[in-house]
Write a protein that holds these residues in place. Structure first.
Motif, short mmCIF file in Angstrom:
data_model
loop_
_atom_site.label_atom_id
_atom_site.label_comp_id
_atom_site.label_asym_id
_atom_site.label_seq_id
_atom_site.Cartn_x
_atom_site.Cartn_y
_atom_site.Cartn_z
N GLY A 55 24.30 3.40 8.27
CA GLY A 55 22.68 3.00 8.58
C GLY A 55 21.33 3.56 7.36
O GLY A 55 20.87 2.90 6.73
N PHE A 56 21.83 4.71 7.16
CA PHE A 56 20.90 5.59 6.01
C PHE A 56 21.25 4.89 4.83
O PHE A 56 20.33 4.31 4.00
CB PHE A 56 21.15 6.87 5.81
N ALA A 57 22.62 4.63 4.41
CA ALA A 57 22.96 3.82 3.05
C ALA A 57 22.34 2.67 2.95
O ALA A 57 21.88 2.13 1.94
CB ALA A 57 24.51 4.08 3.23
N MET A 58 22.41 1.62 4.13
CA MET A 58 21.73 0.52 3.93
C MET A 58 20.25 0.43 3.74
O MET A 58 19.79 -0.36 3.12
CB MET A 58 22.13 -0.34 5.32
N ALA A 59 19.71 1.34 4.57
CA ALA A 59 18.32 1.43 4.51
C ALA A 59 17.68 1.95 3.34
O ALA A 59 16.75 1.61 2.32
CB ALA A 59 17.59 2.33 5.68
N LEU A 60 18.21 2.89 2.61
CA LEU A 60 18.21 3.34 1.11
C LEU A 60 18.28 2.42 0.24
O LEU A 60 17.49 2.31 -0.70
CB LEU A 60 19.07 4.66 1.03
N THR A 61 19.37 1.69 0.11
CA THR A 61 19.86 0.52 -0.76
C THR A 61 18.72 -0.48 -0.54
O THR A 61 17.96 -1.04 -1.79
CB THR A 61 21.02 -0.34 -0.36
N SER A 62 18.08 -0.84 0.57
CA SER A 62 17.09 -1.97 0.65
C SER A 62 15.86 -1.18 0.39
O SER A 62 15.24 -2.18 -0.51
CB SER A 62 16.58 -2.09 2.04
N ALA A 63 15.44 0.04 0.53
CA ALA A 63 14.26 0.62 -0.14
C ALA A 63 14.40 0.66 -1.80
O ALA A 63 13.21 0.36 -2.14
CB ALA A 63 14.09 1.99 0.39
N LEU A 64 15.42 1.04 -2.25
CA LEU A 64 15.47 1.15 -3.73
C LEU A 64 15.54 -0.47 -4.29
O LEU A 64 14.48 -0.23 -5.46
CB LEU A 64 16.81 1.71 -4.08
N GLU A 65 15.69 -1.21 -3.66
CA GLU A 65 15.69 -2.53 -4.46
C GLU A 65 14.33 -3.04 -4.19
O GLU A 65 13.87 -3.57 -5.27
CB GLU A 65 16.63 -3.57 -3.57
N ASN A 66 13.60 -2.73 -3.07
CA ASN A 66 12.36 -3.10 -3.08
C ASN A 66 11.32 -2.65 -4.21
O ASN A 66 10.59 -3.13 -4.69
CB ASN A 66 11.58 -2.77 -1.44
N ALA A 67 11.46 -1.17 -4.30
CA ALA A 67 10.83 -0.29 -5.14
C ALA A 67 11.09 -0.46 -6.55
O ALA A 67 10.14 -0.58 -7.41
CB ALA A 67 11.31 1.22 -4.83
#
Length: 385
Positions: A311-323
């Motif tokens: 879950g953290f890996a998916m959340a971090l990936t999404s956050a990095l893509e947004n940023a």
């Protein structure tokens, strides 16, 4: 005539049904009330995060990146008068190094701000839940033995962000990003002219190559890369990959937080001054500090477990893509659209991109907002809460 058994049964059934309906209604009301309290607390965490916690830690990230992505030495060499042919060739190599470092600094700035935003959000969630339960337990039998964190312990817990990722983690990250960036933009000719769309493609390619490594947390290569010159990067990469040990020795546990032994030692050092100022250490005081250290370590353990989860890996990936989308749009707008130019030599793009990453570090609010807007980030923190 007497009441028949069937009528008695129906009467009891009606009474029981009424009681069940009442209990069910009260349970629903209690659940809705509890959910409302939790929802209010969740939004309170977000406010504290954006108004207090992130503004306090962002400067630390900025200073760490300035240390590990320092361009001043390269700029000093370029400002020196050009001499013979060897000097010219040396300056060309410096320009190449500056190009790699400028792109690396931009990506490291975005990634660092995303990571520190994620980490602080997780730690505030765990801390606020602890405080919520402390208040909920007040006046109850269980509350008498429920562990409590005082203000000193709360501040210490949050300070672990700076002690972990804010120092050692940033160094590891920069080393990895430098290595990947050299391979990604190393062939980008300084004499070449580029436009907004080409810059966007370069940045997207850099993201594609870097994000998986960042999310994996295997940054052991970073120290080796950060401590070697750019000329030795390829050799260092090959030797590290051959052994395999350096790449695997680090993960999110060590990237974000000090070891348990270090946490306990830092806590003990923090309370020693207070204890020494008192008339003497009582057994109660020693016991209380030990219990507090154990509670802090249990909270740290939860953070470690979360950052190792899918879950953290998916959340971090999404956050990095947004940023990164935000940074990409800002780069193309400020470097091309806003200046009303269609072409720019890469040699001019290099310092402009470096300056832009500096501006992002000074005013990171748009990147923090990009992280907060990710549904996967919200889902992760809600599940923790």
């Amino acid at each position: 005539a007497g009441t028949s058994p069937m009528e008695v049964f129906r009467g009891l059934h009606c009474k029981f049904r009424g009681l069940f309906d009442k209990v069910d209604r009260e349970l629903r009301e209690d659940t809705e009330r509890a959910y409302g309290d939790l929802e209010a607390q969740f939004h309170c965490v977000e406010q504290v995060l954006h108004k207090t916690a992130l503004p306090s830690i962002a400067p630390r990230v900025k200073y760490s990146l300035q240390r590990f992505c320092d361009v001043s030495t390269l700029l000093q060499v370029l400002r020196q008068p050009t001499g013979d042919g060897d000097t010219s060739r040396s300056k060309l190599q410096v320009w190449q190094d500056l190009k790699v470092l400028s792109f690396a600094r931009a990506f490291a700035a975005v990634v660092s701000l995303v990571i520190v935003s994620m980490q602080m959000r997780l730690m505030l969630t765990v801390l606020s839940r602890q405080l919520f339960l402390e208040r909920a337990m007040e006046g109850t039998k269980r509350g008498a033995c429920w562990p409590v964190l005082d203000m000193q312990a709360q501040e210490f817990f949050l300070s672990l962000v700076e002690k972990g990722f804010g120092t050692r983690g940033v160094e590891q990250l920069v080393g990895v990003v430098k290595s990947i960036t050299k391979k990604s933009v190393g062939d980008l000719a300084l004499s070449k002219s580029t436009n907004a769309e080409e810059l966007r493609l370069v940045l997207r390619n850099l993201r594609k190559q870097t994000v998986p490594t960042v999310v994996s947390g295997d940054w052991g290569l970073g120290v080796a890369e950060a401590t070697k010159s750019t000329d030795d990067t390829s050799e260092a990469t090959n030797s590290t990959n051959d052994t395999g040990n350096s790449i695997k020795e680090n993960n999110w546990d060590t990237n974000l937080l000090p070891s348990d032994d270090d946490v306990r030692a830092m806590w003990r050092a923090r309370v020693e001054t207070k204890e020494n100022a008192a008339s003497g250490d009582s057994n109660d005081s020693i016991k209380e500090n030990t219990q507090t250290a154990d509670l802090v370590l249990s909270m740290v353990t939860e953070i470690r477990a979360v950052v190792r989860s899918p879950g953290f890996a998916m959340a971090l990936t999404s956050a990095l893509e947004n940023a990164w989308d935000v940074f990409e749009q800002r780069a193309t707008h400020e470097l091309f659209v806003q200046k009303e130019i269609t072409q720019m030599p890469v040699a001019k793009l290099v310092p402009a991109l470096s300056n832009l990453s500096g501006d992002v570090l000074k005013k990171p609010e748009s990147l923090f907002a990009a992280v907060a807007s990710s549904p996967k980030v919200v889902q992760l923190t809600r599940e923790m809460w």
